[in-house]
Design a protein around this motif. Sequence first.
Motif, PDB file in Angstrom:
ATOM      1  N   ILE A   4      -1.251  -7.203  -1.737  1.00 22.40           N
ATOM      2  CA  ILE A   4      -2.303  -6.245  -2.062  1.00 22.40           C
ATOM      3  C   ILE A   4      -2.616  -5.438  -0.810  1.00 22.40           C
ATOM      4  O   ILE A   4      -2.829  -6.002   0.266  1.00 22.40           O
ATOM      5  CB  ILE A   4      -3.580  -6.939  -2.572  1.00 22.40           C
ATOM      6  CG1 ILE A   4      -3.302  -7.660  -3.889  1.00 22.40           C
ATOM      7  CG2 ILE A   4      -4.709  -5.924  -2.749  1.00 22.40           C
ATOM      8  CD1 ILE A   4      -4.517  -8.332  -4.509  1.00 22.40           C
ATOM      9  N   TYR A   6      -5.266  -2.669   0.834  1.00 22.21           N
ATOM     10  CA  TYR A   6      -6.617  -2.132   0.695  1.00 22.21           C
ATOM     11  C   TYR A   6      -6.696  -0.809   1.441  1.00 22.21           C
ATOM     12  O   TYR A   6      -6.325  -0.717   2.618  1.00 22.21           O
ATOM     13  CB  TYR A   6      -7.646  -3.103   1.256  1.00 22.21           C
ATOM     14  CG  TYR A   6      -7.816  -4.351   0.423  1.00 22.21           C
ATOM     15  CD1 TYR A   6      -8.836  -4.463  -0.509  1.00 22.21           C
ATOM     16  CD2 TYR A   6      -6.927  -5.422   0.564  1.00 22.21           C
ATOM     17  CE1 TYR A   6      -8.988  -5.611  -1.273  1.00 22.21           C
ATOM     18  CE2 TYR A   6      -7.070  -6.571  -0.199  1.00 22.21           C
ATOM     19  CZ  TYR A   6      -8.093  -6.656  -1.119  1.00 22.21           C
ATOM     20  OH  TYR A   6      -8.234  -7.790  -1.896  1.00 22.21           O
ATOM     21  N   VAL A  91      -5.877  -1.452  -3.624  1.00 22.25           N
ATOM     22  CA  VAL A  91      -7.312  -1.394  -3.917  1.00 22.25           C
ATOM     23  C   VAL A  91      -7.902  -0.243  -3.107  1.00 22.25           C
ATOM     24  O   VAL A  91      -7.955  -0.308  -1.881  1.00 22.25           O
ATOM     25  CB  VAL A  91      -8.024  -2.717  -3.568  1.00 22.25           C
ATOM     26  CG1 VAL A  91      -9.514  -2.616  -3.864  1.00 22.25           C
ATOM     27  CG2 VAL A  91      -7.395  -3.875  -4.343  1.00 22.25           C
ATOM     28  N   GLN A 105      -8.684 -11.579  -5.834  1.00 15.75           N
ATOM     29  CA  GLN A 105      -7.252 -11.295  -5.909  1.00 15.75           C
ATOM     30  C   GLN A 105      -6.587 -12.070  -7.043  1.00 15.75           C
ATOM     31  O   GLN A 105      -5.700 -11.551  -7.736  1.00 15.75           O
ATOM     32  CB  GLN A 105      -6.589 -11.576  -4.568  1.00 15.75           C
ATOM     33  CG  GLN A 105      -7.181 -10.748  -3.435  1.00 15.75           C
ATOM     34  CD  GLN A 105      -6.252 -10.594  -2.236  1.00 15.75           C
ATOM     35  OE1 GLN A 105      -6.379  -9.645  -1.492  1.00 15.75           O
ATOM     36  NE2 GLN A 105      -5.318 -11.495  -2.050  1.00 15.75           N
ATOM     37  N   ILE A 108      -7.285 -10.226 -10.268  1.00 15.99           N
ATOM     38  CA  ILE A 108      -6.467  -9.024 -10.430  1.00 15.99           C
ATOM     39  C   ILE A 108      -5.150  -9.385 -11.109  1.00 15.99           C
ATOM     40  O   ILE A 108      -4.717  -8.751 -12.080  1.00 15.99           O
ATOM     41  CB  ILE A 108      -6.190  -8.349  -9.072  1.00 15.99           C
ATOM     42  CG1 ILE A 108      -7.468  -7.713  -8.513  1.00 15.99           C
ATOM     43  CG2 ILE A 108      -5.102  -7.279  -9.212  1.00 15.99           C
ATOM     44  CD1 ILE A 108      -7.307  -7.119  -7.129  1.00 15.99           C
ATOM     45  N   ILE A 213      -8.442  -0.278  -8.644  1.00 15.97           N
ATOM     46  CA  ILE A 213      -7.333  -1.186  -8.374  1.00 15.97           C
ATOM     47  C   ILE A 213      -6.096  -0.624  -9.063  1.00 15.97           C
ATOM     48  O   ILE A 213      -6.035  -0.555 -10.290  1.00 15.97           O
ATOM     49  CB  ILE A 213      -7.656  -2.604  -8.872  1.00 15.97           C
ATOM     50  CG1 ILE A 213      -8.915  -3.115  -8.153  1.00 15.97           C
ATOM     51  CG2 ILE A 213      -6.489  -3.547  -8.625  1.00 15.97           C
ATOM     52  CD1 ILE A 213      -9.698  -4.136  -8.917  1.00 15.97           C
TER      53      ILE A 213
END
Length: 303
Positions: A4, A6, A91, A105, A108, A213
Amino acid sequence: MFMICYLVLHYKNLSDTKKCIQSIMNISTSEDKILIVDNGSGDHSGSELKEIYKNNQKVSILILEQNLGFSKGNNIGYEFLRSNYDPDFIVVTNNDVVFHQETFQKKIREIYNKKHFYILGPDVYIPRNDDHQNPLFKKGISIPELEKEILEYENYEKKPKTFKRRLFLHKLKRRIYSNFEFARKLDSLVRNKDEIDYNLGYENVGLQGSCLIISADYITKEVKLFDPEPFLYCEEIFLYYKCLKKKYKTVYSPEIAIRHEEAASFKKSNKNELDRIRFMLKHHVLARKMLLEYLQNDTKQST
């Protein structure tokens, strides 16, 4: 293990950005990446962030020479992450957001496995107003409604103090609705609007832009997140129509949550409240005129 990334858009408010980054550190893994885009702050806070995180391998920082606005600033960060990494999710978040959910997380991934979304919106809670911002709307705005809004905002441009009172009354109303369900239902009935309940999940709705997201389904197909690119406001509406036209599924889920310290960076940008309001009104009008042209062109193409 999935990755992921950010993307945090920073503008002047150093303390909130540091708080946001620390909250991401608390919920993320060593594989994840954080990109801070300093959107032309001009106050050396971008350089301070570089110094603070210079030994942190998870954090990268881009410093833009001027403020390019919300859409372009985020697009630059999105394109950087898309080109330099292979994220499962990006994100995209305001710097005045705090990630407090330990299972953020994990949720998600779980929601994606169920829904296969292109874009997911969390429950966005504003503690100051005891309000929930997501989802923004169930369906888009009509051309007559938009033309009416433009006239209203142009009128407020001449009377910024009147708009200041409207903002206060709106916050008061939202606080009442958060605490009294019957008031929210009555307002929806009177205004002939579909009621939105943040406790329920929704698909293909407008999502609040403070935290989005983005899944690899979107990332692999789109070189830009926001297109068109208004300087400020209406970004979520443009994104809604883009996803609707391309059949990209958007999902709101109350299973995933963030806290939003609303408009902190914007307040930091100018100490004079009326100047801030005049700036807001100017861009409310410009963004809506851009949206009107977009919808009118879309209508012509479909006939």
